[in-house]
Scaffold this motif. Structure first.
Motif, PDB file in Angstrom:
ATOM      1  N   THR A   3      82.019 -21.322  63.332  1.00  0.00           N
ATOM      2  CA  THR A   3      81.034 -20.330  62.943  1.00  0.00           C
ATOM      3  C   THR A   3      80.241 -20.828  61.757  1.00  0.00           C
ATOM      4  O   THR A   3      80.807 -21.284  60.762  1.00  0.00           O
ATOM      5  CB  THR A   3      81.740 -19.009  62.569  1.00  0.00           C
ATOM      6  N   THR A   4      78.924 -20.734  61.863  1.00  0.00           N
ATOM      7  CA  THR A   4      78.039 -21.101  60.759  1.00  0.00           C
ATOM      8  C   THR A   4      77.599 -19.826  60.058  1.00  0.00           C
ATOM      9  O   THR A   4      77.165 -18.865  60.701  1.00  0.00           O
ATOM     10  CB  THR A   4      76.812 -21.874  61.267  1.00  0.00           C
ATOM     11  N   VAL A   6      74.892 -18.569  57.353  1.00  0.00           N
ATOM     12  CA  VAL A   6      73.680 -18.930  56.627  1.00  0.00           C
ATOM     13  C   VAL A   6      73.472 -17.904  55.527  1.00  0.00           C
ATOM     14  O   VAL A   6      73.346 -16.708  55.800  1.00  0.00           O
ATOM     15  CB  VAL A   6      72.447 -18.973  57.561  1.00  0.00           C
ATOM     16  N   ARG A  24      84.008 -22.335  53.265  1.00  0.00           N
ATOM     17  CA  ARG A  24      84.268 -23.660  53.849  1.00  0.00           C
ATOM     18  C   ARG A  24      85.770 -23.875  54.000  1.00  0.00           C
ATOM     19  O   ARG A  24      86.243 -24.341  55.027  1.00  0.00           O
ATOM     20  CB  ARG A  24      83.641 -24.730  52.955  1.00  0.00           C
ATOM     21  N   LEU A  28      84.922 -21.997  57.927  1.00  0.00           N
ATOM     22  CA  LEU A  28      83.557 -21.695  58.348  1.00  0.00           C
ATOM     23  C   LEU A  28      82.616 -22.824  57.923  1.00  0.00           C
ATOM     24  O   LEU A  28      83.001 -23.707  57.155  1.00  0.00           O
ATOM     25  CB  LEU A  28      83.104 -20.371  57.735  1.00  0.00           C
ATOM     26  N   ASN A  29      81.395 -22.794  58.420  1.00  0.00           N
ATOM     27  CA  ASN A  29      80.390 -23.790  58.078  1.00  0.00           C
ATOM     28  C   ASN A  29      79.255 -23.103  57.310  1.00  0.00           C
ATOM     29  O   ASN A  29      78.280 -22.657  57.911  1.00  0.00           O
ATOM     30  CB  ASN A  29      79.853 -24.453  59.354  1.00  0.00           C
ATOM     31  N   PRO A  30      79.362 -22.987  55.985  1.00  0.00           N
ATOM     32  CA  PRO A  30      78.326 -22.306  55.222  1.00  0.00           C
ATOM     33  C   PRO A  30      77.107 -23.195  54.997  1.00  0.00           C
ATOM     34  O   PRO A  30      77.226 -24.400  54.783  1.00  0.00           O
ATOM     35  CB  PRO A  30      79.015 -21.981  53.900  1.00  0.00           C
ATOM     36  N   VAL A  31      75.946 -22.580  55.054  1.00  0.00           N
ATOM     37  CA  VAL A  31      74.676 -23.245  54.776  1.00  0.00           C
ATOM     38  C   VAL A  31      73.940 -22.383  53.762  1.00  0.00           C
ATOM     39  O   VAL A  31      73.786 -21.172  53.955  1.00  0.00           O
ATOM     40  CB  VAL A  31      73.822 -23.406  56.056  1.00  0.00           C
ATOM     41  N   GLN A  54      76.013 -27.438  52.956  1.00  0.00           N
ATOM     42  CA  GLN A  54      74.640 -27.918  53.107  1.00  0.00           C
ATOM     43  C   GLN A  54      73.718 -26.971  52.359  1.00  0.00           C
ATOM     44  O   GLN A  54      73.884 -25.749  52.426  1.00  0.00           O
ATOM     45  CB  GLN A  54      74.223 -27.933  54.572  1.00  0.00           C
TER      46      GLN A  54
END
Length: 76
Positions: A3-4, A6, A24, A28-31, A54
């Motif tokens: 899951t990203t 944003v 993170r 999860l994939n935080p942006v 990122q």
């Protein structure tokens, strides 16, 4: 994959980056998308990178177009 998340924020201060780092670590994939013009965005970008996040600066439409062009070039 995964899951990203944003996060659109006015800045990438220490508190924001720490919260994203926790996401993170939770898998999860935080942006981070910083929307305010910031002369020291390099500092924010480096802080985020160290924490596995990122970070992008999209302060105006020209930034958004550059970001989109870069992402499309990586996909092609």
């Amino acid at each position: 994959m995964g899951t990203t998340v944003v996060v659109v924020a006015p800045s990438g201060d220490e508190t924001t980056c720490t919260a994203l780092h926790r996401l993170r670590r939770a898998g999860l994939n935080p942006v981070l998308v910083v929307i305010e013009p910031h002369g020291q965005f390099g500092v924010i970008e480096e802080r985020s990178r160290r924490l596995g996040v990122q970070a992008y600066q999209v302060a105006d439409e020209s930034d958004l177009k550059r970001w989109q062009a870069g992402r499309l070039a990586r996909v092609a």
